[in-house]
Design a protein around this motif. Sequence first.
Motif, PDB file in Angstrom:
ATOM      1  N   ALA A  85       0.918  -1.544   8.493  1.00  0.00           N
ATOM      2  CA  ALA A  85       0.266  -1.830   9.769  1.00  0.00           C
ATOM      3  C   ALA A  85      -0.030  -3.315   9.945  1.00  0.00           C
ATOM      4  CB  ALA A  85      -1.031  -1.028   9.882  1.00  0.00           C
ATOM      5  N   ASP A  86      -0.166  -4.037   8.838  1.00  0.00           N
ATOM      6  CA  ASP A  86      -0.435  -5.480   8.912  1.00  0.00           C
ATOM      7  C   ASP A  86       0.712  -6.230   9.569  1.00  0.00           C
ATOM      8  OD1 ASP A  86      -2.788  -4.949   7.541  1.00  0.00           O
ATOM      9  OD2 ASP A  86      -1.980  -5.546   5.584  1.00  0.00           O
ATOM     10  N   VAL A  87       1.922  -5.665   9.482  1.00  0.00           N
ATOM     11  CA  VAL A  87       3.105  -6.340  10.027  1.00  0.00           C
ATOM     12  C   VAL A  87       3.806  -5.451  11.053  1.00  0.00           C
ATOM     13  CG1 VAL A  87       3.496  -7.898   8.087  1.00  0.00           C
ATOM     14  CG2 VAL A  87       4.422  -5.572   7.990  1.00  0.00           C
ATOM     15  N   GLN A  88       3.039  -4.560  11.668  1.00  0.00           N
ATOM     16  CA  GLN A  88       3.542  -3.677  12.720  1.00  0.00           C
ATOM     17  C   GLN A  88       4.808  -2.928  12.282  1.00  0.00           C
ATOM     18  OE1 GLN A  88       2.745  -7.199  13.773  1.00  0.00           O
ATOM     19  NE2 GLN A  88       0.746  -6.200  13.650  1.00  0.00           N
ATOM     20  N   ARG A 132       4.794 -15.223   5.044  1.00  0.00           N
ATOM     21  CA  ARG A 132       3.585 -15.037   4.228  1.00  0.00           C
ATOM     22  C   ARG A 132       3.858 -15.394   2.775  1.00  0.00           C
ATOM     23  NH1 ARG A 132      -0.784 -10.059   4.011  1.00  0.00           N
ATOM     24  NH2 ARG A 132      -1.746 -10.671   2.037  1.00  0.00           N
ATOM     25  N   THR A 154       0.804  -1.224   0.000  1.00  0.00           N
ATOM     26  CA  THR A 154       0.000   0.000   0.000  1.00  0.00           C
ATOM     27  C   THR A 154       0.835   1.272   0.000  1.00  0.00           C
ATOM     28  OG1 THR A 154      -0.169   0.005   2.428  1.00  0.00           O
ATOM     29  CG2 THR A 154      -1.914  -1.140   1.198  1.00  0.00           C
ATOM     30  N   GLN A 156      -3.487  -9.271  -3.760  1.00  0.00           N
ATOM     31  CA  GLN A 156      -3.660  -9.106  -2.313  1.00  0.00           C
ATOM     32  C   GLN A 156      -2.896  -7.859  -1.871  1.00  0.00           C
ATOM     33  OE1 GLN A 156      -2.409 -12.680  -0.293  1.00  0.00           O
ATOM     34  NE2 GLN A 156      -3.943 -13.972  -1.289  1.00  0.00           N
ATOM     35  N   ARG A 157      -3.508  -7.077  -1.022  1.00  0.00           N
ATOM     36  CA  ARG A 157      -2.887  -5.856  -0.527  1.00  0.00           C
ATOM     37  C   ARG A 157      -2.197  -6.110   0.817  1.00  0.00           C
ATOM     38  NH1 ARG A 157      -1.926  -1.253  -3.114  1.00  0.00           N
ATOM     39  NH2 ARG A 157      -3.299   0.246  -2.066  1.00  0.00           N
ATOM     40  N   ILE A 158      -1.043  -5.503   0.994  1.00  0.00           N
ATOM     41  CA  ILE A 158      -0.304  -5.576   2.247  1.00  0.00           C
ATOM     42  C   ILE A 158       0.008  -4.159   2.698  1.00  0.00           C
ATOM     43  CG2 ILE A 158       1.797  -6.343   3.393  1.00  0.00           C
ATOM     44  CD1 ILE A 158       1.973  -8.628   1.404  1.00  0.00           C
ATOM     45  N   ALA A 159      -0.391  -3.814   3.907  1.00  0.00           N
ATOM     46  CA  ALA A 159      -0.115  -2.501   4.492  1.00  0.00           C
ATOM     47  C   ALA A 159       0.936  -2.640   5.585  1.00  0.00           C
ATOM     48  CB  ALA A 159      -1.400  -1.910   5.078  1.00  0.00           C
ATOM     49  N   SER A 203       7.625 -12.037   9.357  1.00  0.00           N
ATOM     50  CA  SER A 203       6.257 -11.641   8.993  1.00  0.00           C
ATOM     51  C   SER A 203       5.994 -11.811   7.494  1.00  0.00           C
ATOM     52  CB  SER A 203       6.007 -10.195   9.422  1.00  0.00           C
ATOM     53  OG  SER A 203       7.005  -9.322   8.899  1.00  0.00           O
ATOM     54  N   LEU A 204       6.576 -10.949   6.676  1.00  0.00           N
ATOM     55  CA  LEU A 204       6.302 -11.012   5.239  1.00  0.00           C
ATOM     56  C   LEU A 204       6.907 -12.242   4.580  1.00  0.00           C
ATOM     57  CD1 LEU A 204       6.768  -7.280   4.157  1.00  0.00           C
ATOM     58  CD2 LEU A 204       4.635  -8.524   4.571  1.00  0.00           C
TER      59      LEU A 204
END
Length: 294
Positions: free
Chosen positions: A253-256, A277, A223, A248-251, A273-274
């Motif tokens: 905030a999704d991964v702090q 994923r 994002t 798929q969107r990744i922000a 995290s990523l």
Amino acid sequence: MEKLQIRADGDTTLAMRLYRPADSAAPRAGIVIGGAMGVRQGFYETFAKWLAAQGFLVATFDYRGTGDSLPDGQSMRDVRADLFDWAHDYEAVIGATHAQLNGAPLYLFGHSLGAQLPGLLRDPKRVSGLISIAAGSGYWRDNAPQLRRSILYFWYVLVPIATRLFGYFPGRKLRKVGDLPSGVMLQWRKWCLDPLYSVGAEGEPVRASYGAVRFPVLALSITDDELMTLRGTQTLVGLYANAPREVQRIAPADVQARRIGHFGFFREQFSGSLWPRAVESLGQLAGMVAQRTA
């Protein structure tokens, strides 16, 4: 990690690195990391080592005329290459990796340009799926707003003048993209000025090439990507017209995180995290195929 020299198109030597799983077990799958424009394969080394530790056989490479694939003593101004040649380089690395898998599937992790070129593969059947990371069409109107303010000067003034003066694009001096062979840069310029990117700029043969792809394409759109917008990602994914595909969107905030951006996905801070994923996304590819055929 093994450093290899392989051949593409018979007479072109490419620098490739192969990362093997730590144990002696057969790899879960093969992964070829297709790099972004102007990014050397060393940028992906930490990510590649992590993938190998998860049981994958991982390959990285430098496109001809760049990085370790630029022979010692050769000037980039003497390199004769375009983006079709780079797609052939990608395919040569796919072939070399596939030959070591003994039937295990092979996937592509394409960063930016590395998710665009698979549509130009001459034999896409060896590929089981593409994870597109921070990739889009490149068309200038699809660029992020902060880039769009200066991009027409870049394409209409800086690129033509600098490439003509130097015989290649001196991106390192200009702090733009990176050093690139003139044929690559000028063809990329043509693509980025067309609303349908490579398919629009090159016409029916390239449209048919993308249309021949049947492996699933899962695009991870960031994002806060300063280069690629969601619309650009959707345009790129749409070029793979006959493939199962999903965005798929990744922000952050999704991964702090405060920021991911165009390059951040491959930084070690996201190894917890990523990166997991991305591995989980490989499992989603089979489901996309099943859903398409149901």
